[in-house]
Design an enzyme around this catalytic site. Structure first.
Site: not given
Length: 555
Positions: A389-390
């Site tokens: 996930d960023k």
């Protein structure tokens, strides 16, 4: 119509390993009204689904009859009070330590026997309770080892076994509570109170019915999932969706429990009960994942059914066969049988797998990663590609000012920073905090008291009067608020949020903000690549922001 089931949580400190789970299930299944039993071994928690025919107190009393030290625990709450071992454990350790002085004064060796007497009662009571319920567990193995050691008149070793077993159980309990505290942080995202819009009354979220209109003020956490029926605001959904920038919510927009109303006032019509909200479903998923045993754990649990009886038979063989054959040095063989009992106690084998699974699942949940169960953890050993996930994983999830410049020759940089930091200091927007901090870094202290007629425009920006000047700060849409007719272009900072500053109808400054990558993110990606694992990034953020993060970590 079927009677509604109640879900109760119990802390059972007497649980040691999987061999005692059968004891708990055998006791509770005999009780009228108990429908389903779930044991979360690493946290010593028993979850019981039962009808109102039987009370929580009755369940606790049934468990405590066999000395399992059970208490009722409110759902998803845990307060560990036993920071120190039980008095019997501490006195047992004290007498055992003093017995070492036998080398100075020989009669002090009898203090080791006192250490056994002080620490043994709890072990005896639990063993008796297990025998009555036809269950073999570690308490019986340790008790047999202590009795055998006393028969050999080796009091110091008997005292050592009793003390170490007691202190190990205490340490295990502490570790269990820490694991539960990690998991409990997941459920603390949503508030326990809600405000009824019509009356302003504060009520418990569990008492709020469907289609109730709630008031959510600026800065408040949204208590229950719903739809906006009045007002407009920006909501921080970072914890749930990973979106780094606030999301504008207006009429008919959907909002979720646990997200934060950054500005504005909204009325929310609930579309779910508190127990069915998004956050609650997350917590349930984590709890269910703890109850789903991995393939290795199921194998070990099956072995445990036969392991303890096998250990007892082997130990008995070491003691009985040499005596039957009249081999010399019978004490040696009897002592060896005791060593077998103690050294083969199954807790390390049986408890290791669920503890590892529990800690991994709970730690993953608190970082936003939900794993369905232990089987999926085992699959990770075969993973060839990892998706990150960023926001909050690759990036910090915090805004920083990366560019701030003056456009007009009539305004100095310090004056522009003073206007912006003073006006933004009256806003609760996370971007505002970044601008105020940027001003302080340039020795400009905000003075919100000098700002007049402050106004917030969700999804656009803010307005304020300072020093007799009308200042608008925001995105491209703030241009119309400032009364500027011309579309002014300047170099776009790809992957960043661009802001504009107007003095009256004149554009006087611009700035850019971005969510920077975490330190160590690139190193982590490189390390995974060196292991032959491919890395990809998933994000709900905009494409430009994703490309910027990709370039920074070379993912």
């Amino acid at each position: 119509m079927a009677e509604e089931l109640k879900k109760s949580y119990f802390e059972v400190l007497g649980l040691c390993c999987a061999s005692e789970v059968a004891l708990v299930e055998r006791i509770l299944k005999q009780l009228n009204g108990v429908q389903e039993i779930s044991v979360i071994l690493p946290t010593k928690t028993v979850v019981v689904h039962h009808t109102h025919v039987i009370s929580d107190v009755t369940i606790v009393e049934a468990l405590n009859k066999v000395r399992l030290e059970a208490t009722v625990r409110p759902q998803e709450q845990s307060n560990f009070q036993n920071k120190w071992p039980a008095p019997s454990t501490m006195f047992s350790g004290l007498f055992l330590a003093l017995s070492f002085l036998k080398y100075v004064y020989h009669p002090l060796e009898w203090l080791a026997l006192v250490a056994v007497i002080v620490g043994l009662p709890t072990l005896i009571l639990r063993s008796i309770a297990s025998i009555r319920n036809l269950t073999l567990n570690i308490n019986i193995l340790v008790l047999m080892a202590v009795i055998g050691t006393l028969a050999l008149q080796d009091y110091w070793e008997a005292g050592t076994v009793v003390f170490l077993f007691s202190i190990a159980q205490w340490l295990e309990t502490r570790a269990s509570y820490k694991a539960m505290a990690t998991m409990s942080s997941l459920t603390s995202m949503a508030p326990q109170k809600a405000i009824i819009a019509e009356t302003g009354e504060h009520v418990d979220v569990n008492a709020v019915e469907m289609n109730t209109v709630l008031a959510v003020k600026a800065g408040d956490v949204i208590p229950i999932d719903g739809i906006v029926v009045e007002g407009k605001c920006e909501v921080d959904e970072k914890m749930l969706t990973g979106e780094s920038f606030p999301v504008t919510k207006e009429l008919d927009s959907t909002v979720w429990a646990g997200t934060i109303n950054l500005n504005g006032y909204i009325s929310v019509k609930t579309t779910a009960l508190a127990k069915d909200s998004f956050v609650s479903r997350m917590a349930k998923l984590v709890e269910e994942s703890h109850n789903k045993k991995s393939r290795a754990q199921r194998f070990i649990d099956n072995c445990a059914k036969y392991y303890i009886p096998a250990v007892m038979l082997i130990a008995a063989a070491f003691a009985v066969i040499p005596a039957a054959l009249r081999l010399p040095n019978e004490d040696y063989w009897f002592h060896l049988a005791i060593v077998v009992l103690v050294s083969t106690c199954p807790c390390a084998l049986i408890l290791s797998t669920p503890v590892v699974n529990f800690c991994a699942l709970s730690k993953a949940a608190t970082t936003g990663l939900l794993v369905k169960g232990g089987d999926y953890l085992e699959i990770l050993a075969k993973v060839k590609t990892v998706a990150f996930d960023k926001t909050g994983t690759i990036t910090k999830g915090e805004f920083v000012v990366t560019n701030f410049q003056v456009i007009s020759d009539d305004v100095s940089l310090n004056a522009l920073l003073y206007w912006v930091s003073s006006i933004e200091s009256k806003s609760s927007h996370p971007m505002a905090a970044a601008l105020v901090e940027y001003g302080r870094q340039h020795l400009i202290e905000p003075k919100p008291e000098n700002v007049e007629d402050f106004q917030n425009f969700p999804g656009e920006g803010v307005f304020g009067k300072i020093g007799g000047k009308d200042i608008c700060i925001g995105n491209r849409r703030i241009r119309s608020r400032a009364g500027c007719a011309a579309e002014i272009e300047f170099q776009n900072m790809e992957g960043k949020t661009n802001g504009y500053i107007y003095c009256g109808a004149t554009l006087v400054g611009t700035f850019s903000l971005s969510d920077t990558c975490r330190s160590g993110a690139m190193e982590a990606v490189e390390e995974l690549k060196s292991l032959g694992i491919k890395c990809v990034m998933l994000t709900g953020d905009n494409h430009a922001a994703a490309m910027l993060a990709q370039d920074q970590v070379q993912i």
